[in-house]
Write a protein that holds these residues in place. Structure first.
Motif, PDB file in Angstrom:
ATOM      1  N   GLY A  64      11.513   3.580   0.438  1.00 32.70           N
ATOM      2  CA  GLY A  64      12.331   2.410   0.731  1.00 32.70           C
ATOM      3  C   GLY A  64      13.438   2.718   1.730  1.00 32.70           C
ATOM      4  O   GLY A  64      13.801   3.873   1.951  1.00 32.70           O
ATOM      5  N   PHE A  65      13.967   1.674   2.344  1.00 33.58           N
ATOM      6  CA  PHE A  65      15.056   1.800   3.313  1.00 33.58           C
ATOM      7  C   PHE A  65      16.172   0.837   2.942  1.00 33.58           C
ATOM      8  O   PHE A  65      15.930  -0.360   2.795  1.00 33.58           O
ATOM      9  CB  PHE A  65      14.584   1.458   4.727  1.00 33.58           C
ATOM     10  CG  PHE A  65      13.617   2.433   5.329  1.00 33.58           C
ATOM     11  CD1 PHE A  65      14.071   3.457   6.139  1.00 33.58           C
ATOM     12  CD2 PHE A  65      12.256   2.318   5.081  1.00 33.58           C
ATOM     13  CE1 PHE A  65      13.178   4.353   6.709  1.00 33.58           C
ATOM     14  CE2 PHE A  65      11.355   3.208   5.647  1.00 33.58           C
ATOM     15  CZ  PHE A  65      11.819   4.235   6.459  1.00 33.58           C
ATOM     16  N   ARG A  66      17.380   1.352   2.839  1.00 30.91           N
ATOM     17  CA  ARG A  66      18.536   0.471   2.675  1.00 30.91           C
ATOM     18  C   ARG A  66      19.201   0.174   4.012  1.00 30.91           C
ATOM     19  O   ARG A  66      20.053  -0.716   4.088  1.00 30.91           O
ATOM     20  CB  ARG A  66      19.555   1.102   1.725  1.00 30.91           C
ATOM     21  CG  ARG A  66      19.160   1.052   0.260  1.00 30.91           C
ATOM     22  CD  ARG A  66      20.402   0.949  -0.571  1.00 30.91           C
ATOM     23  NE  ARG A  66      20.131   0.986  -1.994  1.00 30.91           N
ATOM     24  CZ  ARG A  66      20.933   0.469  -2.905  1.00 30.91           C
ATOM     25  NH1 ARG A  66      22.054  -0.117  -2.529  1.00 30.91           N
ATOM     26  NH2 ARG A  66      20.645   0.542  -4.184  1.00 30.91           N
ATOM     27  N   ASP A  67      18.874   0.938   5.032  1.00 27.76           N
ATOM     28  CA  ASP A  67      19.550   0.804   6.314  1.00 27.76           C
ATOM     29  C   ASP A  67      18.667   0.203   7.393  1.00 27.76           C
ATOM     30  O   ASP A  67      18.840   0.481   8.582  1.00 27.76           O
ATOM     31  CB  ASP A  67      20.072   2.170   6.769  1.00 27.76           C
ATOM     32  CG  ASP A  67      18.958   3.207   6.930  1.00 27.76           C
ATOM     33  OD1 ASP A  67      17.829   2.947   6.477  1.00 27.76           O
ATOM     34  OD2 ASP A  67      19.241   4.280   7.503  1.00 27.76           O
TER      35      ASP A  67
ATOM     36  N   ALA B 239       0.810  -1.227   0.000  1.00 32.84           N
ATOM     37  CA  ALA B 239       0.000   0.000   0.000  1.00 32.84           C
ATOM     38  C   ALA B 239       0.838   1.269   0.000  1.00 32.84           C
ATOM     39  O   ALA B 239       0.534   2.235  -0.711  1.00 32.84           O
ATOM     40  CB  ALA B 239      -0.948  -0.007   1.199  1.00 32.84           C
ATOM     41  N   GLY B 240       1.914   1.303   0.791  1.00 27.44           N
ATOM     42  CA  GLY B 240       2.711   2.514   0.902  1.00 27.44           C
ATOM     43  C   GLY B 240       3.399   2.898  -0.388  1.00 27.44           C
ATOM     44  O   GLY B 240       3.335   4.062  -0.821  1.00 27.44           O
ATOM     45  N   VAL B 241       4.050   1.939  -1.045  1.00 25.94           N
ATOM     46  CA  VAL B 241       4.763   2.252  -2.283  1.00 25.94           C
ATOM     47  C   VAL B 241       3.792   2.510  -3.424  1.00 25.94           C
ATOM     48  O   VAL B 241       4.048   3.345  -4.301  1.00 25.94           O
ATOM     49  CB  VAL B 241       5.780   1.145  -2.627  1.00 25.94           C
ATOM     50  CG1 VAL B 241       5.096  -0.180  -2.949  1.00 25.94           C
ATOM     51  CG2 VAL B 241       6.665   1.580  -3.790  1.00 25.94           C
ATOM     52  N   VAL B 242       2.629   1.846  -3.409  1.00 24.13           N
ATOM     53  CA  VAL B 242       1.606   2.122  -4.421  1.00 24.13           C
ATOM     54  C   VAL B 242       1.073   3.536  -4.244  1.00 24.13           C
ATOM     55  O   VAL B 242       0.938   4.307  -5.207  1.00 24.13           O
ATOM     56  CB  VAL B 242       0.464   1.087  -4.343  1.00 24.13           C
ATOM     57  CG1 VAL B 242      -0.708   1.505  -5.221  1.00 24.13           C
ATOM     58  CG2 VAL B 242       0.970  -0.289  -4.765  1.00 24.13           C
ATOM     59  N   SER B 243       0.802   3.919  -3.001  1.00 25.37           N
ATOM     60  CA  SER B 243       0.303   5.263  -2.717  1.00 25.37           C
ATOM     61  C   SER B 243       1.312   6.325  -3.121  1.00 25.37           C
ATOM     62  O   SER B 243       0.945   7.406  -3.603  1.00 25.37           O
ATOM     63  CB  SER B 243      -0.033   5.394  -1.234  1.00 25.37           C
ATOM     64  OG  SER B 243      -0.470   6.693  -0.919  1.00 25.37           O
ATOM     65  N   ALA B 244       2.596   6.027  -2.952  1.00 22.89           N
ATOM     66  CA  ALA B 244       3.653   6.981  -3.313  1.00 22.89           C
ATOM     67  C   ALA B 244       3.833   7.094  -4.825  1.00 22.89           C
ATOM     68  O   ALA B 244       4.465   8.046  -5.295  1.00 22.89           O
ATOM     69  CB  ALA B 244       4.963   6.559  -2.663  1.00 22.89           C
ATOM     70  N   GLY B 245       3.303   6.120  -5.561  1.00 25.61           N
ATOM     71  CA  GLY B 245       3.445   6.135  -7.015  1.00 25.61           C
ATOM     72  C   GLY B 245       4.577   5.280  -7.546  1.00 25.61           C
ATOM     73  O   GLY B 245       4.896   5.337  -8.738  1.00 25.61           O
TER      74      GLY B 245
END
Length: 366
Positions: A339-342, A293-299
Motif C-alpha cells: 500500500g501507499f499513503r503518499d 491481484a497485488g495485495v492478494v498475491s502479497a497475502g
C-alpha cells in the motif's frame, strides 16, 4: 503563477484522485490556478464546485462501440471537443494538463499535444481505460496505482488519497470511531461495504450470516449503499447504515473488511493495513480482479467470486480467518507492504517533472 488543468470525471474513481491532487497543488502554492475539466453530467459537476474549484465543462462524447447514428456524428463532435479544450488552454494560459481518465481526458490530451504543453497522467485501475492508453503514448509522465499496469513508461505512485485517509491514525481515532457507529472499541469490527451504490451479493450474504459472524465475537459495520434490498437483521453487535458520511471513521474502527475491489477501496484498505475479503464486481471487463491481484498475491487479502460469496463460504472460509488473530496480523502487514499513503505527493512529483519537460517529451523511464 502556474496554471494546471486537471481532466477527468464521470465516476468517483476518476474524481476523488483528481481532487486529492488538486488539493495538494493548492496547499503547496495558494497562488497557483487549479482548473478542472469535466462534463455537466458527471459526479464532478457536484463535487468539484463544492470543493472550491472552477469546473470547465465540455460535451460528453463517448467513443462509439457500434455503427449507428452516433458513430456517424462522432468525428465532428470529437473534433469540436478538442477545439474547445484547445481554446481553454490558450485563453487560460494553461501550463500542464493532468489527466485521470474518463470521457474528457482524451480531447484534453490531444488538445495539450497540439498546443505544445506537457501532459501528466494518473491511471487508477490495473486495467487502463481507453483515454489513458491513448494519452500515455505521448505523455511526459505516467503514474499508476497498481504494479504491472500496462502503460508505456509508467511508474508506480499508488493512489492519490484524501488527506483524511493518508493521515489516518486508527489507534488514536478508534474510540471516537466506535462511538460514532455505536460500537464497542474493545472488540473487533468487520466492515462490509459495496461502495456508494451498494453490492447486492455482499449485502444479502452479510445479512444472512449476521448471527454466525457476531456469534464468533465480531461486531459488524455494514454500509449497504443506496437502494439496498436488505433489511437490518436486528442482531446485537450488527450496525447497518445506508451511507457513512465519515468513511474515515469506518476505516479507523475496521479490523477486517469485506468489499468490492474498486481501485480506491483496494488502495485505501492496503494503505491502512486492513485485511480484506474482496468480492469483485462480476460485470464489465473484470478490472476489479486485477485491482486486487497485488495485495492478494502479497497475502494481504482473499479474493472470492461474487457467485461464491454465500453464507456457506462465510462459514467455511471467512469465520476461520476471523478467528485466527495471527493470520490477521500477518495479512495486515502484507497489505501495508503493497500500500501507499503518499500517492498524492508521488503523483504531484510527476506533474512537476512533466512541467520540466516542455512540449511533453517526457523521460524514457521504465
Amino acid at each position: 503563477m502556474t496554471t494546471y488543468l486537471l481532466a477527468g470525471g464521470g465516476t468517483a474513481g476518476h474524481v476523488n484522485p483528481l481532487l486529492a491532487v488538486a488539493d495538494r497543488l493548492r496547499e503547496r502554492d495558494p497562488e497557483a490556478s487549479v482548473l478542472v475539466l469535466g462534463t455537466a453530467e458527471g459526479l464532478e459537476a457536484r463535487l468539484v464546485p463544492a470543493r472550491g474549484y472552477e469546473l470547465l465543462t465540455i460535451a460528453k462524447v463517448p467513443f462509439p462501440r457500434r455503427p449507428n447514428r452516433a458513430a456517424v456524428a462522432f468525428p465532428a463532435r470529437f473534433r469540436a471537443s478538442i477545439a474547445a479544450v484547445r481554446g481553454i488552454i490558450e485563453e487560460r494560459d494553461v501550463d500542464v494538463v493532468v489527466g485521470f481518465g474518463g470521457y474528457v481526458s482524451t480531447p484534453a490530451y490531444l488538445a495539450a499535444r497540439r498546443a505544445g504543453i506537457p501532459v501528466a497522467i494518473h491511471e487508477a485501475n490495473a486495467r487502463p481505460g481507453l483515454a489513458n492508453r491513448l494519452g500515455a503514448r505521448f505523455a511526459a509522465t505516467v503514474g499508476i496505482a497498481f504494479e504491472g499496469t500496462p502503460l508505456p513508461r509508467a511508474r508506480l505512485v499508488g493512489m492519490p488519497l484524501r488527506r483524511e485517509i493518508e493521515t489516518l491514525d486508527p489507534a488514536a481515532l478508534r474510540a471516537e470511531a466506535a462511538a460514532h457507529f455505536s460500537l464497542d472499541a474493545t472488540r473487533p469490527v468487520l466492515l462490509a461495504t459495496g461502495g456508494s451504490l451498494g453490492a447486492r451479493r455482499i449485502n444479502r450474504t452479510m445479512v444472512d450470516s449476521a448471527d454466525a459472524i457476531t456469534a464468533a465475537g465480531w461486531q459488524v459495520l455494514h454500509v449497504t449503499g443506496a437502494n439496498s434490498e436488505v433489511d437490518d437483521p436486528g442482531v446485537a453487535d450488527y450496525r447497518m447504515v445506508e451511507y457513512a458520511d465519515r468513511m474515515d471513521l469506518a476505516l479507523a474502527v475496521a479490523d477486517a473488511a469485506v468489499s468490492r475491489a474498486g481501485a480506491a477501496t483496494v488502495c485505501e484498505l492496503s494503505a491502512l493495513g486492513i485485511p480484506a475479503v474482496f468480492v469483485p464486481y462480476p460485470v464489465g471487463n473484470g478490472e476489479q480482479r486485477f485491482n486486487a491481484a497485488g495485495v492478494v498475491s502479497a497475502g494481504g487479502a482473499v479474493l472470492v467470486d461474487d457467485a461464491e460469496f454465500v453464507s456457506e463460504w462465510v462459514d467455511a472460509t471467512l469465520l476461520p480467518m476471523l478467528s485466527d488473530a495471527e493470520r490477521l496480523r500477518a495479512m495486515a502487514a502484507a497489505a501495508r507492504s503493497v500500500g501507499f499513503r503518499d500517492g498524492t505527493d508521488r503523483m504531484v512529483a510527476l506533474v512537476d517533472e512533466a512541467l520540466g519537460e516542455p512540449g511533453g517529451a517526457g523521460p524514457q523511464g521504465a
